[in-house]
Design an enzyme around this catalytic site. Sequence first.
Site, short mmCIF file in Angstrom:
data_model
loop_
_atom_site.label_atom_id
_atom_site.label_comp_id
_atom_site.label_asym_id
_atom_site.label_seq_id
_atom_site.Cartn_x
_atom_site.Cartn_y
_atom_site.Cartn_z
N GLU A 144 -54.13 -0.58 8.60
CA GLU A 144 -54.66 -0.14 7.31
C GLU A 144 -54.52 -1.20 6.23
O GLU A 144 -55.03 -1.03 5.14
CB GLU A 144 -53.96 1.15 6.89
CG GLU A 144 -54.40 2.32 7.77
CD GLU A 144 -53.77 3.62 7.40
OE1 GLU A 144 -52.59 3.62 7.02
OE2 GLU A 144 -54.46 4.63 7.48
N GLY B 270 -53.03 9.42 5.07
CA GLY B 270 -52.91 7.99 5.34
C GLY B 270 -51.96 7.83 6.51
O GLY B 270 -50.90 8.45 6.54
N GLY C 272 -51.53 12.41 16.08
CA GLY C 272 -51.20 11.07 16.53
C GLY C 272 -50.15 10.43 15.62
O GLY C 272 -49.23 9.75 16.10
N ASP C 273 -50.26 10.65 14.33
CA ASP C 273 -49.29 10.08 13.39
C ASP C 273 -47.94 10.75 13.53
O ASP C 273 -46.89 10.11 13.40
CB ASP C 273 -49.79 10.22 11.94
CG ASP C 273 -51.02 9.35 11.68
OD1 ASP C 273 -51.21 8.36 12.41
OD2 ASP C 273 -51.78 9.68 10.75
N ALA D 64 -53.95 17.22 24.26
CA ALA D 64 -53.24 18.30 24.96
C ALA D 64 -52.72 17.87 26.33
O ALA D 64 -51.91 18.56 26.94
CB ALA D 64 -54.16 19.50 25.10
N GLY E 295 -49.99 5.37 7.74
CA GLY E 295 -48.65 4.83 7.54
C GLY E 295 -47.74 5.85 6.89
O GLY E 295 -46.60 6.05 7.30
N1 LIG Z 1 -53.37 20.80 21.91
C1 LIG Z 1 -52.20 20.18 22.03
N2 LIG Z 1 -51.16 20.76 22.67
C2 LIG Z 1 -49.97 20.13 22.77
N3 LIG Z 1 -49.74 18.91 22.31
C3 LIG Z 1 -50.73 18.27 21.66
C4 LIG Z 1 -52.01 18.86 21.48
N4 LIG Z 1 -52.78 17.97 20.80
C5 LIG Z 1 -52.01 16.89 20.58
N5 LIG Z 1 -50.78 17.06 21.09
C6 LIG Z 1 -49.66 16.09 21.04
O1 LIG Z 1 -49.93 15.12 20.05
C7 LIG Z 1 -50.00 13.82 20.63
C8 LIG Z 1 -51.05 13.00 19.92
O2 LIG Z 1 -52.30 13.69 20.02
P1 LIG Z 1 -53.69 12.90 20.16
O3 LIG Z 1 -53.69 12.10 21.40
O4 LIG Z 1 -54.74 13.92 19.98
O5 LIG Z 1 -53.61 11.89 18.95
P2 LIG Z 1 -54.79 11.42 17.96
O6 LIG Z 1 -56.06 11.47 18.70
O7 LIG Z 1 -54.39 10.13 17.39
O8 LIG Z 1 -54.69 12.58 16.91
P3 LIG Z 1 -55.51 12.79 15.57
O9 LIG Z 1 -56.54 11.68 15.50
O10 LIG Z 1 -56.06 14.16 15.75
O11 LIG Z 1 -54.47 12.72 14.53
C9 LIG Z 1 -50.30 14.06 22.10
O12 LIG Z 1 -49.83 12.99 22.88
C10 LIG Z 1 -49.55 15.36 22.37
O13 LIG Z 1 -48.19 15.09 22.61
#
Ligand SMILES: Nc1ncnc2c1ncn2[C@@H]1O[C@H](COP(=O)(O)OP(=O)(O)OP(=O)(O)O)[C@@H](O)[C@H]1O
Length: 312
Positions: free
Chosen positions: A144, A43, A258-259, A228, A45
Amino acid sequence: MFALCAISLSPHCCLSDLTSCSPRLPKEGETIHGHNFFIGFGGKGANQCVQAARLGAKTAMVAKVGNDSFGDSYIQNFKDNGVYTGKHDLETASSSQIRACGCLHAGENAIVIVAGANMMLNKEELQDALAAITSAKVLVCQLEISPQMSLRALRMAQENKVTTIFNPAPAIPDLDPDFYRLSDVFCCNESEAELLTGSSVNNVEEARCASRELLRRGCGAVIITLGAQGCVVLEAPESTSKHVPTTPVSAVDTTGAGDSFIGALAYYVAHYPAMRLEEVARRAGQVAAVSVQSMGAQSSYPHKRDLGAELF
Ligand SMILES: Nc1ncnc2c1ncn2[C@@H]1O[C@H](COP(=O)(O)OP(=O)(O)OP(=O)(O)O)[C@@H](O)[C@H]1O
Ligand SMILES: *[C@@H]1O[C@H](CO)[C@@H](O)[C@H](O)[C@H]1NC(C)=O
Ligand SMILES: *[C@@H]1O[C@H](CO)[C@@H](O)[C@H](O)[C@H]1NC(C)=O
């Protein structure tokens, strides 16, 4: 008096992941053997709150869980992570959020969400959390719970000079325009930025464009995470966004990255109010980069003790 630094608002928090690993997903009506089964805590949050707590923030959760064993174990999970839950309102008539995930060997997920207690947090219950919200430094909100409740919480925070971080996830296309005006920091990923702006967001340049459009709608600052590639940060009244790259790591499982980023963002904003947002985003990116190097969401989130002193 309980001093709060970050609050995450999301009854969807109480999402238990029931994951079974199998070579493939079953077809309709078919039973297949899995080779692994585990129950995880997920989740948005809750993930964000747990990550902030693990970095050392005092956090509280305004949420609702089912009156069942999943709800009980979720509250225990918060306690184990040092997250304050206060007196909890248990919803008698409904079950906890239970998400059954079938994980495929390719790392893809098929997710079934069974709606439980989450959307039931009401005005009165939110009012009960007013003291907690107004004594916090930062409020983190997602989508959410019902958008009306999120807006109400953000307003409570803004009226009391609490910094607001809004994460428009899971994304909805027709977001109420008040969300932008109520966000000190509006933080989303590429697909959310794309849905909200209607333009494709697949690289740094496109993210810069999208951040300008989102800022124009009234946010104090916009952060778009790019996996990344790190993230793009744009603060009002500037017109030039900053690309904040991340240290490349070999990702094992990006679930919940992302969280982790947003939880860390909340921690840094609360603890280092004078730090430039670009630096806050750089550090949050370092924390999230650790989370992608092991399996799971919360199970992969680092504690302060796991991280280098340069991040604190
Ligand atoms: N392969 C990676 N190498 C280094 N840092 C990463 C990588 N993937 C994600 N990150 C870090 O995590 C942060 C968030 O990733 P991302 O933008 O993929 O979030 P998201 O799409 O909301 O993630 P998810 O939905 O997979 O939880 C990025 O801004 C980066 O700092
Ligand atoms: C939770 O459920 C139990 C029965 O399983 C019931 O006895 C109890 O009153 C319920 N609690 C609340 C707060 O509704
Ligand atoms: C962005 O986050 C959502 C969850 O809100 C997720 O479903 C989606 O896959 C993410 N997008 C990218 C590009 O990682």
